[in-house]
Design a protein around this motif. Structure first.
Motif, PDB file in Angstrom:
ATOM      1  N   ILE A  79      39.186  22.568  34.581  1.00 12.11           N
ATOM      2  CA  ILE A  79      39.763  23.880  34.264  1.00 12.11           C
ATOM      3  C   ILE A  79      40.164  23.928  32.791  1.00 12.11           C
ATOM      4  O   ILE A  79      39.927  24.917  32.104  1.00 12.11           O
ATOM      5  CB  ILE A  79      40.966  24.173  35.189  1.00 12.11           C
ATOM      6  N   GLU A  80      40.747  22.855  32.313  1.00 11.13           N
ATOM      7  CA  GLU A  80      41.189  22.772  30.915  1.00 11.13           C
ATOM      8  C   GLU A  80      40.005  22.959  29.961  1.00 11.13           C
ATOM      9  O   GLU A  80      40.140  23.594  28.915  1.00 11.13           O
ATOM     10  CB  GLU A  80      41.850  21.414  30.685  1.00 11.13           C
ATOM     11  N   GLU A  81      38.854  22.447  30.321  1.00 12.05           N
ATOM     12  CA  GLU A  81      37.676  22.486  29.455  1.00 12.05           C
ATOM     13  C   GLU A  81      36.881  23.788  29.575  1.00 12.05           C
ATOM     14  O   GLU A  81      35.963  24.014  28.789  1.00 12.05           O
ATOM     15  CB  GLU A  81      36.766  21.296  29.793  1.00 12.05           C
ATOM     16  N   ALA A  82      37.224  24.639  30.527  1.00  9.92           N
ATOM     17  CA  ALA A  82      36.451  25.859  30.790  1.00  9.92           C
ATOM     18  C   ALA A  82      37.060  27.081  30.111  1.00  9.92           C
ATOM     19  O   ALA A  82      38.263  27.139  29.858  1.00  9.92           O
ATOM     20  CB  ALA A  82      36.370  26.098  32.294  1.00  9.92           C
ATOM     21  N   ASP A  83      36.198  28.060  29.841  1.00  8.07           N
ATOM     22  CA  ASP A  83      36.642  29.363  29.329  1.00  8.07           C
ATOM     23  C   ASP A  83      36.894  30.335  30.477  1.00  8.07           C
ATOM     24  O   ASP A  83      37.672  31.268  30.352  1.00  8.07           O
ATOM     25  CB  ASP A  83      35.573  29.952  28.406  1.00  8.07           C
ATOM     26  N   GLY A  84      36.175  30.125  31.567  1.00  2.00           N
ATOM     27  CA  GLY A  84      36.297  30.981  32.734  1.00  2.00           C
ATOM     28  C   GLY A  84      36.352  30.148  33.997  1.00  2.00           C
ATOM     29  O   GLY A  84      35.783  29.058  34.066  1.00  2.00           O
ATOM     30  N   ILE A  85      37.049  30.680  35.000  1.00  2.00           N
ATOM     31  CA  ILE A  85      37.245  29.957  36.257  1.00  2.00           C
ATOM     32  C   ILE A  85      36.934  30.894  37.415  1.00  2.00           C
ATOM     33  O   ILE A  85      37.415  32.030  37.464  1.00  2.00           O
ATOM     34  CB  ILE A  85      38.699  29.458  36.380  1.00  2.00           C
TER      35      ILE A  85
ATOM     36  N   LYS B  30      42.376  32.584  29.763  1.00  2.00           N
ATOM     37  CA  LYS B  30      41.068  32.295  30.369  1.00  2.00           C
ATOM     38  C   LYS B  30      40.698  33.430  31.317  1.00  2.00           C
ATOM     39  O   LYS B  30      41.560  34.137  31.829  1.00  2.00           O
ATOM     40  CB  LYS B  30      41.111  30.970  31.132  1.00  2.00           C
ATOM     41  N   VAL B  31      39.411  33.600  31.525  1.00  3.44           N
ATOM     42  CA  VAL B  31      38.928  34.625  32.453  1.00  3.44           C
ATOM     43  C   VAL B  31      38.835  34.004  33.837  1.00  3.44           C
ATOM     44  O   VAL B  31      38.281  32.917  34.001  1.00  3.44           O
ATOM     45  CB  VAL B  31      37.554  35.173  32.013  1.00  3.44           C
ATOM     46  N   GLY B  32      39.382  34.686  34.816  1.00  4.81           N
ATOM     47  CA  GLY B  32      39.342  34.186  36.188  1.00  4.81           C
ATOM     48  C   GLY B  32      38.846  35.240  37.149  1.00  4.81           C
ATOM     49  O   GLY B  32      39.072  36.437  36.945  1.00  4.81           O
ATOM     50  N   THR B  33      38.154  34.786  38.180  1.00  3.26           N
ATOM     51  CA  THR B  33      37.721  35.701  39.223  1.00  3.26           C
ATOM     52  C   THR B  33      37.622  34.972  40.548  1.00  3.26           C
ATOM     53  O   THR B  33      37.442  33.757  40.592  1.00  3.26           O
ATOM     54  CB  THR B  33      36.391  36.397  38.865  1.00  3.26           C
ATOM     55  N   SER B  34      37.760  35.738  41.603  1.00  5.03           N
ATOM     56  CA  SER B  34      37.696  35.193  42.955  1.00  5.03           C
ATOM     57  C   SER B  34      36.370  35.552  43.602  1.00  5.03           C
ATOM     58  O   SER B  34      35.752  36.559  43.265  1.00  5.03           O
ATOM     59  CB  SER B  34      38.850  35.758  43.791  1.00  5.03           C
ATOM     60  N   VAL B  35      35.953  34.720  44.540  1.00  3.32           N
ATOM     61  CA  VAL B  35      34.780  34.979  45.371  1.00  3.32           C
ATOM     62  C   VAL B  35      35.200  34.626  46.790  1.00  3.32           C
ATOM     63  O   VAL B  35      35.622  33.499  47.052  1.00  3.32           O
ATOM     64  CB  VAL B  35      33.572  34.129  44.927  1.00  3.32           C
ATOM     65  N   VAL B  36      35.102  35.595  47.685  1.00  4.03           N
ATOM     66  CA  VAL B  36      35.639  35.416  49.035  1.00  4.03           C
ATOM     67  C   VAL B  36      34.559  35.647  50.083  1.00  4.03           C
ATOM     68  O   VAL B  36      33.791  36.609  50.005  1.00  4.03           O
ATOM     69  CB  VAL B  36      36.827  36.389  49.273  1.00  4.03           C
TER      70      VAL B  36
END
Length: 191
Positions: free
Chosen positions: A75-81, A118-124
């Protein structure tokens, strides 16, 4: 730019994973590097609320008896999660809950910079009902972490039960494709 996606389902190739891959395909078309991390079924424990992460101040959890710090580093190394979860009794899987609690606690205890911006999004993935609670649980985490939440043309979910059912959910596929395009655009704007 890099997006790391966590599959919170123990089904490695189930509907949650397949849904995530639809989103990632759109990101890759836009030149975004992607990685899927299998979270569901992995050895992770809940937060002990010991407060040691506040003392250590190194963006890590003090526990060394599971894989959580490996996930926090990704997570630390990512721009988006992307956090993907099946719907278990109207909520996220236990592994996703552990990720939310421990990563969130570590971030807050270290000034919030681990997740902020950071940009975050969910997938359900859901058989029938309860998806909006799962969707909300993930997005509440992103919100309190000061992340930028990406959305789509509908809530980021698919109606599917048996592995592969997502491939028959045309609206779900379209929602995830739009989500991938929106996330790529948002990443470019935020970075």
């Amino acid at each position: 730019m890099k997006v790391v996606a966590f599959n919170g389902s123990p089904r490695v190739n189930g509907n949650t994973s397949q849904s995530i891959k639809i989103v990632l395909a759109e990101l890759e078309k836009e030149g975004v590097e992607t990685e899927i991390v299998q979270l569901g079924g992995r050895k992770v424990f809940g937060c002990l609320a010991c407060g040691k992460c506040s003392e250590m101040m190194n963006n890590r959890c003090v526990r060394k008896d599971d894989e959580m710090n490996t996930f926090i580093q990704k997570i630390e190394e990512a721009d988006g999660i992307i956090i993907g979860s099946p719907t278990y009794f109207s909520n996220v899987s236990t592994e996703v809950k552990a990720l939310i609690d421990r990563c969130g606690y570590v971030s807050k205890s270290n000034g919030g910079a681990l997740l902020r911006g950071k940009v975050g999004t969910s997938v359900v993935s859901v058989r029938r009902a309860g998806s909006t609670f799962t969707y909300s649980a993930i997005n509440f985490f992103f919100g309190i972490a000061e992340m930028v939440i990406c959305s789509s043309s509908y809530w980021n979910m698919t109606l599917s039960r048996d592995p592969g059912d997502v491939q028959n959910d045309n609206e779900g596929i379209q929602t995830f494709q739009t989500l991938g395009k929106n996330m790529a655009k948002l990443l470019k704007q935020v970075r």
